[in-house]
Scaffold this active site. Structure first.
Site: not given
Ligand code: PNS
Length: 166
Positions: A19, A43, A93, A131
């Site tokens: 990040h 979450k 990514r 993460s």
């Protein structure tokens, strides 16, 4: 002269060096970059409360004169409108990121046609860092040093009772 304000949104639970690599790249091409942490994550048990995520990202981005940190609830495009941002920044990514990012970018474009999504690639050395994996490796006792800022390692170690990986 036109100035371009961009939003870099995410959960950042926790912020990773990937990040930060993207923030550094974004800060070089945008006049102002706002790191926007989603406050109402689906979450159930985040690793860090949003206030702590703000603190850690603020500390890790202090060196950049044109980066600020905020939180948002609800629609990202609405936050972007409030912030008078012209662009959203997202990292890609690997090809596996593309489908989800493509859907989000097109949905956001439908909701806010003037807001442009800009994709950048983090350094290859962070291409496998997420993460979710950081939380998992740490929970299982592995080292995450070098993959997240030192302050994040400290805060992770300091936490009593590691919440689940949900
Ligand atoms: O860290 P993440 O999970 O990659 O971040 C995803 C995020 C926060 C960018 C995305 O879930 C989001 O924008 N949520 C806000 C709600 C919203 O606007 N949803 C429609 C997006 S198409």
């Amino acid at each position: 002269m036109n100035t371009v304000r961009a939003i870099y949104p995410g959960s950042f639970d926790p912020v990773t060096n990937g990040h930060l690599d993207l923030i550094a790249r974004g800060s070089r091409i945008f006049d102002h970059l706002i790191v926007a942490i989603l406050n109402n994550s689906e979450k159930q048990t985040p690793l860090f409360p949003v206030e702590e995520r703000v603190e850690m990202i603020t500390a890790a981005t202090r060196e950049f004169g044109n980066v600020s940190v905020g939180t948002f609830d609800g629609l990202l495009v609405e936050f972007a409108r409030q912030q008078q941002a012209q662009a959203l920044l997202r990292g890609i990514r690997a090809i596996s990121d593309y489908e989800y990012e493509f859907q989000m970018a097109l949905m956001n474009r439908r909701l806010a046609p003037q807001l442009e999504t800009v994709f950048m690639m983090p350094a290859e050395k962070y291409s496998y860092v997420s993460s979710r994996l950081i939380r998992e490796v740490f929970r299982l006792g592995g080292s995450v040093e070098g993959l997240v800022p030192p302050l994040v390692v400290e805060r992770m170690r300091a936490r009593n009772g590691f919440p689940g990986d949900s």
